[in-house]
Design a protein around this motif. Structure first.
Motif, PDB file in Angstrom:
ATOM      1  N   LYS A 101      41.976  33.855  37.924  1.00  0.00           N
ATOM      2  CA  LYS A 101      41.726  35.119  37.232  1.00  0.00           C
ATOM      3  C   LYS A 101      40.929  36.071  38.102  1.00  0.00           C
ATOM      4  N   LEU A 102      39.959  35.557  38.840  1.00  0.00           N
ATOM      5  CA  LEU A 102      39.162  36.415  39.706  1.00  0.00           C
ATOM      6  C   LEU A 102      40.036  37.051  40.778  1.00  0.00           C
ATOM      7  N   GLY A 103      40.896  36.242  41.410  1.00  0.00           N
ATOM      8  CA  GLY A 103      41.792  36.804  42.411  1.00  0.00           C
ATOM      9  C   GLY A 103      42.698  37.867  41.828  1.00  0.00           C
ATOM     10  N   LYS A 104      43.215  37.615  40.632  1.00  0.00           N
ATOM     11  CA  LYS A 104      44.093  38.584  39.966  1.00  0.00           C
ATOM     12  C   LYS A 104      43.339  39.875  39.648  1.00  0.00           C
ATOM     13  N   ASP A 105      42.106  39.731  39.184  1.00  0.00           N
ATOM     14  CA  ASP A 105      41.314  40.912  38.836  1.00  0.00           C
ATOM     15  C   ASP A 105      40.977  41.749  40.066  1.00  0.00           C
ATOM     16  N   VAL A 106      40.731  41.079  41.182  1.00  0.00           N
ATOM     17  CA  VAL A 106      40.483  41.830  42.420  1.00  0.00           C
ATOM     18  C   VAL A 106      41.707  42.675  42.772  1.00  0.00           C
ATOM     19  N   MET A 107      42.890  42.066  42.664  1.00  0.00           N
ATOM     20  CA  MET A 107      44.117  42.802  42.987  1.00  0.00           C
ATOM     21  C   MET A 107      44.364  43.955  42.017  1.00  0.00           C
ATOM     22  N   GLU A 108      43.903  43.804  40.789  1.00  0.00           N
ATOM     23  CA  GLU A 108      44.146  44.832  39.778  1.00  0.00           C
ATOM     24  C   GLU A 108      42.946  45.753  39.583  1.00  0.00           C
ATOM     25  N   SER A 109      41.957  45.667  40.459  1.00  0.00           N
ATOM     26  CA  SER A 109      40.761  46.488  40.311  1.00  0.00           C
ATOM     27  C   SER A 109      41.085  47.968  40.451  1.00  0.00           C
ATOM     28  N   GLU A 110      40.238  48.757  39.840  1.00  0.00           N
ATOM     29  CA  GLU A 110      40.449  50.199  39.859  1.00  0.00           C
ATOM     30  C   GLU A 110      40.328  50.748  41.278  1.00  0.00           C
ATOM     31  N   ARG A 111      41.271  51.600  41.654  1.00  0.00           N
ATOM     32  CA  ARG A 111      41.262  52.197  42.994  1.00  0.00           C
ATOM     33  C   ARG A 111      40.490  53.514  42.990  1.00  0.00           C
ATOM     34  N   ALA A 131      41.486  38.803  47.899  1.00  0.00           N
ATOM     35  CA  ALA A 131      41.876  38.017  46.722  1.00  0.00           C
ATOM     36  C   ALA A 131      42.465  36.668  47.114  1.00  0.00           C
ATOM     37  N   PHE A 132      43.040  36.581  48.308  1.00  0.00           N
ATOM     38  CA  PHE A 132      43.759  35.380  48.732  1.00  0.00           C
ATOM     39  C   PHE A 132      42.922  34.097  48.654  1.00  0.00           C
ATOM     40  N   PRO A 133      41.670  34.078  49.131  1.00  0.00           N
ATOM     41  CA  PRO A 133      40.894  32.827  49.070  1.00  0.00           C
ATOM     42  C   PRO A 133      40.702  32.308  47.654  1.00  0.00           C
ATOM     43  N   PHE A 134      40.636  33.201  46.679  1.00  0.00           N
ATOM     44  CA  PHE A 134      40.443  32.757  45.301  1.00  0.00           C
ATOM     45  C   PHE A 134      41.719  32.128  44.756  1.00  0.00           C
ATOM     46  N   GLU A 135      42.858  32.658  45.134  1.00  0.00           N
ATOM     47  CA  GLU A 135      44.119  32.026  44.738  1.00  0.00           C
ATOM     48  C   GLU A 135      44.247  30.656  45.397  1.00  0.00           C
TER      49      GLU A 135
END
Length: 205
Positions: A101-111, A131-135
């Motif tokens: 979830k953390l990796g996904k949230d990083v990818m979906e964070s507000e730009r 985000a990759f290390p969290f996945e």
């Protein structure tokens, strides 16, 4: 040019937050009711972690997310200490999903608004790298769980980890491959992962 990298907040996901070295787990135990009871409040802090979005300003939202991360991991790690199979496998599954979830949230964070297209592309690439290390941590933890079939444990938590791996690594754990494989084949396909490095993330503020 490259987006500003000043004030780069950091989330550190420590391998010590994950029970990676369970030598054996008991399928039944006198402490079983306590293990069940101890795991119940974990869903509340897990949901609180999930609900925190990574929005601008990132410094603020990342600080909240990091605090919630460790709060969410702690009760699940404690639950694995009971060495009760069904509790340990479900807790391990939840730990993996927290990292996922953390990796996904990083990818979906507000730009940041009004970034030129070339800078936005570079910013997105940076987030993907972070985000990759969290996945990878999520995959490694799910594989710890699926590896428990060696101990003749194939319960709900293990099955859920196989399902998650089919989504995270479909080429290796695709539904058809898992369904058509015997338990022995699954064991051979899922060796224990190497010790996980401590993934750290730095994203531009």
């Amino acid at each position: 040019g490259r987006p500003s990298t000043t004030a780069r907040p950091e989330i550190t996901a420590r391998s010590s937050d994950i029970d990676c070295t369970v030598p054996s787990i008991s399928r039944t135990s006198p402490g079983r009711p306590c293990a069940r009871k101890g795991a119940e409040p974990a869903s509340e802090v897990r949901d609180a972690f999930r609900d925190i979005g990574l929005v601008l300003p990132l410094n603020t939202s990342l600080a909240k997310k990091r605090k919630a991360l460790h709060a969410a991991l702690a009760p699940y790690k404690s639950a694995t200490d009971y060495r009760v199979a069904e509790v340990t496998t479900l807790a391990t599954y939840e730990i993996a999903e927290i990292y996922r979830k953390l990796g996904k949230d990083v990818m979906e964070s507000e730009r940041p608004k009004k970034l030129p297209p070339d800078q936005l592309e570079e910013y997105n690439s940076l987030l993907e790298e972070q985000a990759f290390p969290f996945e990878e941590q999520a995959i490694a933890t799910h594989e710890i769980n699926t590896g428990r079939v060696r101990e003749n444990v194939y319960d709900e938590g293990v099955k859920k980890s196989f399902t998650a791996l089919a989504e995270l690594k479909p080429a290796r754990y695709g539904k058809n491959e898992v369904l058509s494989a015997s338990v022995d084949a699954i064991v051979a396909a899922a060796p224990p992962p190497p010790p996980a490095a401590d993934p750290a993330i730095e994203v531009p503020g």
